[in-house]
Write an enzyme that holds these catalytic residues in place. Structure first.
Site, PDB file in Angstrom:
ATOM      1  N   LYS A   1       0.809  -1.226   0.000  1.00 12.63           N
ATOM      2  CA  LYS A   1       0.000   0.000   0.000  1.00 12.63           C
ATOM      3  C   LYS A   1       0.841   1.276   0.000  1.00 12.63           C
ATOM      4  CE  LYS A   1      -4.254  -1.663   2.159  1.00 12.63           C
ATOM      5  NZ  LYS A   1      -5.116  -1.646   3.330  1.00 12.63           N
TER       6      LYS A   1
ATOM      7  N   ASP B   1     -10.090   3.071   2.100  1.00 17.52           N
ATOM      8  CA  ASP B   1     -10.186   2.482   3.446  1.00 17.52           C
ATOM      9  C   ASP B   1     -10.658   3.519   4.471  1.00 17.52           C
ATOM     10  OD1 ASP B   1      -9.425  -0.126   2.950  1.00 17.52           O
ATOM     11  OD2 ASP B   1      -7.289   0.250   3.285  1.00 17.52           O
TER      12      ASP B   1
HETATM   13  P1  NAP Z   1      -0.010  -4.296   8.522  1.00 20.26           P
HETATM   14  O1  NAP Z   1       0.308  -3.065   7.766  1.00 20.26           O
HETATM   15  O2  NAP Z   1       0.806  -5.522   8.332  1.00 20.26           O
HETATM   16  O3  NAP Z   1      -0.033  -3.916  10.087  1.00 20.26           O
HETATM   17  C1  NAP Z   1      -0.315  -4.865  11.076  1.00 20.26           C
HETATM   18  C2  NAP Z   1      -0.119  -4.243  12.439  1.00 20.26           C
HETATM   19  O4  NAP Z   1      -0.485  -5.240  13.398  1.00 20.26           O
HETATM   20  C3  NAP Z   1       1.323  -3.845  12.734  1.00 20.26           C
HETATM   21  O5  NAP Z   1       1.329  -2.705  13.517  1.00 20.26           O
HETATM   22  C4  NAP Z   1       1.828  -5.057  13.525  1.00 20.26           C
HETATM   23  O6  NAP Z   1       2.863  -4.766  14.404  1.00 20.26           O
HETATM   24  C5  NAP Z   1       0.588  -5.403  14.310  1.00 20.26           C
HETATM   25  N1  NAP Z   1       0.664  -6.766  14.802  1.00 20.26           N
HETATM   26  C6  NAP Z   1       0.836  -7.884  14.064  1.00 20.26           C
HETATM   27  N2  NAP Z   1       0.871  -8.952  14.880  1.00 20.26           N
HETATM   28  C7  NAP Z   1       0.735  -8.484  16.145  1.00 20.26           C
HETATM   29  C8  NAP Z   1       0.715  -9.111  17.409  1.00 20.26           C
HETATM   30  N3  NAP Z   1       0.847 -10.440  17.537  1.00 20.26           N
HETATM   31  N4  NAP Z   1       0.561  -8.328  18.502  1.00 20.26           N
HETATM   32  C9  NAP Z   1       0.443  -6.994  18.386  1.00 20.26           C
HETATM   33  N5  NAP Z   1       0.463  -6.337  17.200  1.00 20.26           N
HETATM   34  C10 NAP Z   1       0.607  -7.096  16.094  1.00 20.26           C
HETATM   35  O7  NAP Z   1      -1.504  -4.772   8.225  1.00 20.26           O
HETATM   36  P2  NAP Z   1      -2.746  -3.819   7.878  1.00 20.26           P
HETATM   37  O8  NAP Z   1      -2.860  -3.666   6.404  1.00 20.26           O
HETATM   38  O9  NAP Z   1      -2.665  -2.623   8.716  1.00 20.26           O
HETATM   39  O10 NAP Z   1      -3.971  -4.742   8.326  1.00 20.26           O
HETATM   40  C11 NAP Z   1      -4.240  -5.023   9.686  1.00 20.26           C
HETATM   41  C12 NAP Z   1      -5.524  -5.829   9.780  1.00 20.26           C
HETATM   42  O11 NAP Z   1      -6.628  -5.046   9.337  1.00 20.26           O
HETATM   43  C13 NAP Z   1      -5.513  -7.067   8.886  1.00 20.26           C
HETATM   44  O12 NAP Z   1      -6.115  -8.129   9.565  1.00 20.26           O
HETATM   45  C14 NAP Z   1      -6.356  -6.666   7.709  1.00 20.26           C
HETATM   46  O13 NAP Z   1      -7.013  -7.787   7.102  1.00 20.26           O
HETATM   47  C15 NAP Z   1      -7.363  -5.766   8.375  1.00 20.26           C
HETATM   48  N6  NAP Z   1      -7.928  -4.818   7.406  1.00 20.26           N
HETATM   49  C16 NAP Z   1      -9.274  -4.859   7.232  1.00 20.26           C
HETATM   50  C17 NAP Z   1      -9.858  -3.980   6.358  1.00 20.26           C
HETATM   51  C18 NAP Z   1     -11.336  -4.029   6.189  1.00 20.26           C
HETATM   52  O14 NAP Z   1     -11.832  -3.493   5.190  1.00 20.26           O
HETATM   53  N7  NAP Z   1     -12.063  -4.625   7.106  1.00 20.26           N
HETATM   54  C19 NAP Z   1      -9.091  -3.065   5.628  1.00 20.26           C
HETATM   55  C20 NAP Z   1      -7.715  -3.033   5.837  1.00 20.26           C
HETATM   56  C21 NAP Z   1      -7.145  -3.935   6.736  1.00 20.26           C
HETATM   57  P3  NAP Z   1       4.409  -4.943  13.960  1.00 20.26           P
HETATM   58  O15 NAP Z   1       4.673  -3.855  12.976  1.00 20.26           O
HETATM   59  O16 NAP Z   1       5.132  -4.834  15.245  1.00 20.26           O
HETATM   60  O17 NAP Z   1       4.497  -6.323  13.328  1.00 20.26           O
END
Ligand code: NAP
Length: 530
Positions: free
Chosen positions: A324, A360
């Protein structure tokens, strides 16, 4: 009714001519026993236009039986059949030396299949087939498989294939990246320009587009499995998915191409949502998962109208993790909101330019306001510091909310918070009492081994008003269960997913999105991915 035996050339010719402008899906049957093969053939003929019978899959005793009584198997198919007997190095199920293969084709094979799939090394020695059972080369698919990667000498393989008397050529190779599909499409273009019939497949998830778009780009057929578990090659989806999810029978070279670029993308339900929307709006478009490792090479070689190497009607892209932010440097124009957020999840092809948007952020905020009203001065907690968290913090701040970012890594939470005028805190043992909204923007709780995880327990959530999980699969996550126990109001991630997809639909087509159709398709999609 069984399809007429191969000798009934007249009826077969009529069948193939009738089908020549339409898409052919071939369903492979690879079973160890006669009985299982028989029932699979009957089912395969119900969904496929052709059935491939893989005799190399039979166990040794059953194979010997097929030498005596194999016609019986082919008679079970009401569709034309392809007989295949693959050695292991070409993706088959048994070790076969050249002698064993020749014995099979010359003396032991059943003769009632309409097509024979004979590998290139044997087909190059066509004169050997002057002995034994007659081979009609107008019914032969000359095949070559590479399960390691894209052969460096693809054109030479093609050259060697056209030296054989086989009518149809088939080349399948493993794709490591979506850009490997270009080679498969180029093979189809070459075959068309040389008036040859061809099947060109990039295997693996990264090659999915060659399976979906192959027929509308001139491929003789595409393969679709009977069931997900019975796929005979990497990346082979089911015949049903080809027909009902991707509507392969209706695709043409004019069809608008869209899809989701990310890694991984296998479990995305966006293809369900957007293909259903296109169908409902009678829009000639298709939406596919694009497994992309290197986003800039994908954009340059396959998407950007000024540089792409494929002549296709590309309309736009959804972008997901991990691309992204990195995709932004590949675009000609970026919407100011997406620029501020620092993430693009939607690309629109406009003329010969690419424009980036973030759908988003608005989709995130829209389910909150109806539940708790005005967000000015509301206390909001966002857990996570990745792409989704950025969009969430930005939109909450736009509404005037007071935001605190909670992350396991303070080094990531702090810069995100500072960028948007928010506070930041360590996630460990955080307490959310007094917060109006608590958002889970981490993948914790997602199906596929992490369902039992949550970024906060009921004890931590007690005293918060609304819990909002961006995770949408499963619909009810552990975080939402904890929040319910804590007495919070709940919002799941599906609403945001469908709303952001609806906005993408609007940006690409200019039409109002069929929200209810998209919502129903999302639920259906989740049913396929539990
Ligand atoms: P991302 O950029 O990979 O960010 C994930 C975040 O979660 C990072 O800050 C990461 O921390 C943290 N994290 C991962 N594992 C963790 C753990 N065990 N404990 C604490 N923090 C943890 O992913 P993203 O794109 O932001 O997406 C995050 C979630 O939102 C996903 O599940 C995605 O499917 C969902 N999402 C949903 C929608 C929707 O339309 N509903 C839209 C966008 C995203 P670190 O950096 O320390 O690893």
């Amino acid at each position: 009714m069984p399809f007429p035996k191969s000798e009934d050339g007249h009826r077969l010719k009529r069948y193939l001519m009738k089908a020549s402008n339409s898409v052919r899906i071939c369903v492979p049957v690879c079973e160890q026993s006669f009985g299982a093969a028989e029932s699979a053939i009957v089912k395969a003929a119900e969904i496929g236009d052709l059935v491939e019978v893989r005799l190399d899959c039979l166990d040794p005793l059953q194979l010997a039986e097929s030498f005596r009584n194999g016609e019986h198997l082919f008679d079970r198919s009401s569709r034309p059949t392809i007989l295949t007997f693959r050695p292991v190095e070409q993706g088959g199920h048994r070790k076969l030396d050249t002698k064993a293969r020749l014995l099979f084709w010359l003396f032991n094979r059943p003769t009632s299949a309409q097509f024979l799939d004979i590998e290139l090394d044997l087909a190059l020695n066509a004169s050997v087939f002057d002995y034994g059972k007659k081979v009609d080369w107008t019914r032969v698919i000359c095949s070559h498989h590479n399960f390691v990667g894209v052969p460096g000498d693809l054109d030479r393989v093609f050259d060697r294939m056209i030296q054989t008397p086989a009518r149809i050529l088939k080349i399948a190779f493993q794709a490591g990246d979506i850009t490997d599909c270009i080679a498969a499409f180029q093979l189809l273009d070459r075959a068309r320009s040389e008036s040859r019939e061809m099947i060109a497949i990039a295997m693996g998830m990264a090659g999915l587009v060659t399976r979906v778009l192959g027929p509308c780009r001139g491929a003789f057929l595409t393969y679709g499995a009977l069931e997900t578990e019975s796929a005979t090659a990497p990346g082979q989806i089911t015949a049903r998915e080809l027909r009902t999810l991707y509507r392969i029978d209706r695709l043409s070279r004019e069809t608008r191409i869209t899809g989701l670029a990310g890694l991984p993308v296998t479990h995305s339900i966006s293809p369900y949502i957007l293909n259903a929307a296109f169908e409902s709006a009678q829009f000639d478009g298709v939406y596919m998962p694009f497994e992309v490792r290197d986003i800039s090479s994908f954009i340059e070689r396959m998407v950007h109208p000024r540089t792409r190497e494929i002549d296709w009607n590309f309309l736009g892209l959804s972008v997901t993790a991990p691309h992204k932010t990195s995709v932004m440097s590949c675009l000609d124009r970026i919407d100011p909101a997406a620029k501020e957020i620092g993430a693009v999840n939607t690309i629109v092809v406009e003329g010969d330019e690419l424009h980036g948007f973030n759908t988003d952020a608005d989709a995130f905020i829209s389910p909150i306001v109806p539940r708790i009203g005005e967000l000015r001065e509301a206390r909001c907690a966002v857990i996570g510091a990745g792409g989704a968290a950025s969009a969430a913090v930005w939109s909450l701040r736009q509404q005037g909310a007071k935001v605190t970012v909670f992350a396991r890594d303070a080094g990531k939470a702090q810069p995100l918070a500072e960028r948007f005028g928010a506070a930041s805190k360590q996630l460990d043992s955080a307490l959310f009492e007094g917060f109006d909204v608590v958002v889970n923007a981490t993948p914790l709780g997602t199906s596929g081994g992490h369902e039992t995880e949550t970024p906060a327990t009921a004890a931590q959530l007690r005293g918060a008003r609304l819990a909002y999980d961006l995770v949408y699969n499963p619909v009810e996550t552990q975080f939402l269960r904890e929040a319910r126990d804590a007495g919070c109001e709940l919002i799941g991630g599906l609403e945001m997913l469908v709303t952001q997809a609806a906005e993408q639909f609007r940006l690409w087509t200019g039409a109002v999105a069929p929200d209810e159709v998209m919502q129903a398709a999302a639920v259906r999609g989740l049913g396929h991915h539990v």
